[in-house]
Scaffold this motif. Sequence first.
Motif, PDB file in Angstrom:
ATOM      1  N   LEU A 163       0.853  -1.185   0.000  1.00 38.73           N
ATOM      2  CA  LEU A 163       0.000   0.000   0.000  1.00 38.73           C
ATOM      3  C   LEU A 163       0.893   1.240   0.000  1.00 38.73           C
ATOM      4  O   LEU A 163       1.979   1.243   0.572  1.00 38.73           O
ATOM      5  CB  LEU A 163      -0.896  -0.009   1.238  1.00 38.73           C
ATOM      6  N   CYS A 174      -8.315   5.324   2.861  1.00 39.38           N
ATOM      7  CA  CYS A 174      -9.372   4.606   3.584  1.00 39.38           C
ATOM      8  C   CYS A 174     -10.727   4.883   2.940  1.00 39.38           C
ATOM      9  O   CYS A 174     -11.068   6.039   2.657  1.00 39.38           O
ATOM     10  CB  CYS A 174      -9.377   5.051   5.048  1.00 39.38           C
ATOM     11  N   GLN A 181      -4.752   7.711   5.121  1.00 43.61           N
ATOM     12  CA  GLN A 181      -3.901   6.732   4.449  1.00 43.61           C
ATOM     13  C   GLN A 181      -4.316   5.322   4.854  1.00 43.61           C
ATOM     14  O   GLN A 181      -4.527   5.037   6.025  1.00 43.61           O
ATOM     15  CB  GLN A 181      -2.434   6.950   4.788  1.00 43.61           C
ATOM     16  N   TYR A 197      -3.871   1.366   5.526  1.00 42.82           N
ATOM     17  CA  TYR A 197      -2.862   0.400   5.969  1.00 42.82           C
ATOM     18  C   TYR A 197      -3.394  -1.026   5.920  1.00 42.82           C
ATOM     19  O   TYR A 197      -2.674  -1.949   6.232  1.00 42.82           O
ATOM     20  CB  TYR A 197      -2.390   0.734   7.389  1.00 42.82           C
ATOM     21  N   CYS A 219      -7.930   2.662   6.969  1.00 46.54           N
ATOM     22  CA  CYS A 219      -6.864   3.161   7.834  1.00 46.54           C
ATOM     23  C   CYS A 219      -6.774   2.203   9.021  1.00 46.54           C
ATOM     24  O   CYS A 219      -7.619   1.322   9.191  1.00 46.54           O
ATOM     25  CB  CYS A 219      -7.187   4.578   8.312  1.00 46.54           C
ATOM     26  N   ALA A 220      -5.762   2.357   9.846  1.00 49.81           N
ATOM     27  CA  ALA A 220      -5.586   1.456  10.995  1.00 49.81           C
ATOM     28  C   ALA A 220      -6.787   1.533  11.933  1.00 49.81           C
ATOM     29  O   ALA A 220      -7.275   0.512  12.427  1.00 49.81           O
ATOM     30  CB  ALA A 220      -4.304   1.797  11.737  1.00 49.81           C
ATOM     31  N   ASP A 248      -2.372  -6.570   5.968  1.00 45.84           N
ATOM     32  CA  ASP A 248      -2.267  -5.675   7.111  1.00 45.84           C
ATOM     33  C   ASP A 248      -0.860  -5.083   7.182  1.00 45.84           C
ATOM     34  O   ASP A 248       0.102  -5.797   7.429  1.00 45.84           O
ATOM     35  CB  ASP A 248      -2.596  -6.441   8.397  1.00 45.84           C
ATOM     36  N   GLU A 249      -0.748  -3.796   6.942  1.00 45.83           N
ATOM     37  CA  GLU A 249       0.541  -3.107   6.989  1.00 45.83           C
ATOM     38  C   GLU A 249       0.597  -2.115   8.144  1.00 45.83           C
ATOM     39  O   GLU A 249       1.385  -1.174   8.127  1.00 45.83           O
ATOM     40  CB  GLU A 249       0.804  -2.399   5.659  1.00 45.83           C
ATOM     41  N   THR A 250      -0.220  -2.311   9.173  1.00 45.95           N
ATOM     42  CA  THR A 250      -0.248  -1.375  10.297  1.00 45.95           C
ATOM     43  C   THR A 250       1.062  -1.346  11.072  1.00 45.95           C
ATOM     44  O   THR A 250       1.340  -0.370  11.766  1.00 45.95           O
ATOM     45  CB  THR A 250      -1.413  -1.679  11.259  1.00 45.95           C
ATOM     46  N   GLU A 251       1.894  -2.382  10.954  1.00 43.98           N
ATOM     47  CA  GLU A 251       3.187  -2.373  11.652  1.00 43.98           C
ATOM     48  C   GLU A 251       4.064  -1.229  11.169  1.00 43.98           C
ATOM     49  O   GLU A 251       4.972  -0.800  11.877  1.00 43.98           O
ATOM     50  CB  GLU A 251       3.904  -3.718  11.501  1.00 43.98           C
ATOM     51  N   ARG A 252       3.808  -0.718   9.971  1.00 45.91           N
ATOM     52  CA  ARG A 252       4.573   0.426   9.449  1.00 45.91           C
ATOM     53  C   ARG A 252       4.374   1.674  10.309  1.00 45.91           C
ATOM     54  O   ARG A 252       5.224   2.560  10.317  1.00 45.91           O
ATOM     55  CB  ARG A 252       4.164   0.721   8.011  1.00 45.91           C
ATOM     56  N   LEU A 253       3.280   1.747  11.046  1.00 47.19           N
ATOM     57  CA  LEU A 253       3.030   2.894  11.912  1.00 47.19           C
ATOM     58  C   LEU A 253       3.977   2.914  13.109  1.00 47.19           C
ATOM     59  O   LEU A 253       4.182   3.957  13.725  1.00 47.19           O
ATOM     60  CB  LEU A 253       1.586   2.874  12.419  1.00 47.19           C
TER      61      LEU A 253
END
Length: 76
Positions: free
Chosen positions: A11, A17, A23, A25, A39-40, A59-64
């Motif tokens: 992403l 979203c 953005q 995630y 979004c997260a 799920d790319e929320t770990e980028r936060l």
Amino acid sequence: MTTVLTPASPLTAADRCDRCGAQAYLRVVLASGGELLFCAHHGRKFQPELKKIAAEIQDETERLNTTSASETDGEH
């Protein structure tokens, strides 16, 4: 449901979203076809319902939680 750990298509900041325009995630590929972006915050909010209808969740929320090298060096 399958959670993708290494997505083929990450992403980007251009992915927004579907609920609020922030953005995205999370990408949810629906079992019936199509996809939703969240979004997260909205991903967490709708997670129980999404798991029921998703064929795949990226799920790319770990980028936060990651910091850049400049932040760890004290530069801002």
